[in-house]
Scaffold this active site. Structure first.
Site: not given
Lengths: 191, 280
Positions: A17, A44, A137
């Site tokens: 992320s 991300h 994720d």
């Protein structure tokens, strides 16, 4: 691992992320400039913000970092960063394709999508690495790589700022290795 | 049918319906179909059966398979480039023909009309907008959107236009806000400029006789395989005037032959009558 032939792998995929920026920078700064596989990085990132992520990562990387365009070919020794606001997929012919479909796990790009497509296209010839992150994720995508007998590395949760992402992966399967960032660099340089 | 694959399913879909997804990018179309199967809790065999027998289901399926993401003024820097560098060149023309291919729910159609109005060229503009998906076409015609979902794009537009012209209209000039709800709707003078129609770029010929000055096709080609992309770009090329522009999505690119037939500036590709060998 040791018995596998030179150029066995088709790519290395790395996910994390936004907070994993410094780890990715460190890995790309530590990796030898003659690294012979394409590296695909899916992080991300914040929508609507020209974060300078690409410029930032390029600054220290030993390998050229670029954001691929749709249907670009992947080449050895280059680093491909998933562009903001697109999902990045790996196709069977070692090209990329992009998609603007719905966010997945609140994310576009989604690490799961990149990882699963790499495992579908390259099967066991993928190395998946999941780094620090505050979202699950990537866990399912890592699991897909594991199921297709690809090589999986999870960043040691003890070395993570936020360990949600690695822990979500560890709950689904046992990876080939759990490594610190330095361990990941050493592993890649010995491929 | 024990070993039905998504590819044979797509062949069947092509045979029994007007829709042809055979040349979509493998990975992406497979994932869309997987999603449909998961959402409806059905097998590929079930899907095939419904595809053959239920027309309404197929229309709904197209809505689920196709991607309809769009925004007002998506990638502001592209619109800024169009407003300052590209559209002013069209001033001398009597008519300005524009086609939005894959218009989805219409946000870009209205974004574009606003810019032409700000340039004082709205009267010259003739716009057609097409999409494969009937549902999004109906929504685009209504021109009704949620304010909260577009708030940041609206702010971005207002800042951008004031930067170039302190007397410019703000976004609010172009729409009616519904009190007590989150909705706004574009005013009739914009809405009536657009002719919407359902059209499938892949399986239907281009239904227009005229050529175009501007074709928008943003984040549509990314779902097609390279051969299909090439065929569609050829159609666009043939339908553009020399010097006409094709506008693609932020990370799309032209590959192969047509790379040499357009001059690229950002996401704006200008049709050239000569080959561009130095393209990069």
């Amino acid at each position: 691992m040791m018995n596998r032939k030179a150029s066995y792998y088709k790519s290395v995929v790395i996910g994390g992320s936004a907070g994993s920026f410094s780890i990715v920078s460190k890995i790309l700064a530590g990796i030898k400039s003659d690294f012979r596989y394409p590296i695909i990085v899916c992080l991300h990132r914040l929508k609507h913000i020209r974060s300078g992520l690409l410029e930032g990562i390029n600054l220290k990387s030993n390998l050229p970092v670029l954001e691929p365009f749709d249907k670009d070919n992947m080449e050895a020794g280059k680093v491909y960063l998933a562009p903001s606001n697109y999902h990045l997929f790996v196709e069977f012919d070692s090209t990329f394709s992009l998609s603007t479909e719905e966010v997945h796990n609140h994310s576009r790009p989604s690490i799961d999508y990149t990882f699963s497509s790499a495992s579908t296209s390259f099967r066991e010839k993928v190395i998946g690495i999941i780094l620090t992150g505050a979202n699950k994720d990537g866990a399912t995508g890592m699991h897909e790589i594991h199921k297709k007998k690809g090589y999986t590395i999870v960043q040691d949760p003890l070395t993570c700022d936020v360990d949600t992402m690695p822990k979500a992966a560890l709950q689904l399967f046992t990876p080939d290795q759990i490594l610190s960032p330095d361990g990941i660099i050493e592993f890649l340089n010995n491929l | 049918m024990g070993n039905l694959t998504f590819k044979t399913y797509l062949e069947e879909l092509k045979k029994h319906t007007p829709y042809n997804f055979c040349e979509y990018s493998d990975n992406s179309i497979q994932r869309r179909i997987d999603k449909v199967l998961k959402d409806h809790k059905m097998t590929l065999e079930d899907l095939l059966h419904l595809t053959r027998t239920d027309e309404a289901f197929v229309e709904n399926l197209v809505d689920e398979i196709t991607v309809n993401t769009t925004e007002l003024f998506r990638n502001m820097e592209t619109w800024e480039h169009l407003y300052t560098k590209v559209f002013p060149n069209l001033k001398s023309k009597k008519n300005i023909n524009i086609w939005h291919a894959g218009c989805s729910t219409g946000q870009e159609v209205y974004s574009n009309l606003i810019l032409f109005n700000e340039l004082g060229l709205l009267d010259k503009v003739k716009v057609v907008a097409t999409d494969i998906n009937q549902k999004v076409i109906s929504n685009a015609k209504k021109a009704e959107y949620l304010y909260s979902a577009h708030q940041s794009s609206i702010q971005d537009y207002n800042e951008f236009i004031k930067k170039y012209n302190s007397n410019a209209h703000t976004f609010e000039h172009y729409c009616d806000m519904e009190k007590n709800t989150d909705k706004f709707v574009f005013k009739d003078f914009l809405k009536k400029k657009v002719g919407y129609m359902r059209h499938d770029l892949v399986s239907q010929d281009i239904p227009f006789y005229q050529k175009f000055d501007v074709i928008f096709c943003r984040n549509v080609l990314i779902y097609f395989n390279p051969e299909l992309q090439m065929r569609i770009v050829r159609k666009f090329f043939d339908k553009l005037y020399d010097g006409g522009v094709l506008i693609l999505g932020n990370h799309e690119a032209l590959h192969g032959f047509f790379k040499t037939r357009f001059i690229r500036s950002g996401m704006v590709y200008t049709k050239s009558s000569t080959f561009q060998f130095k393209y990069k």
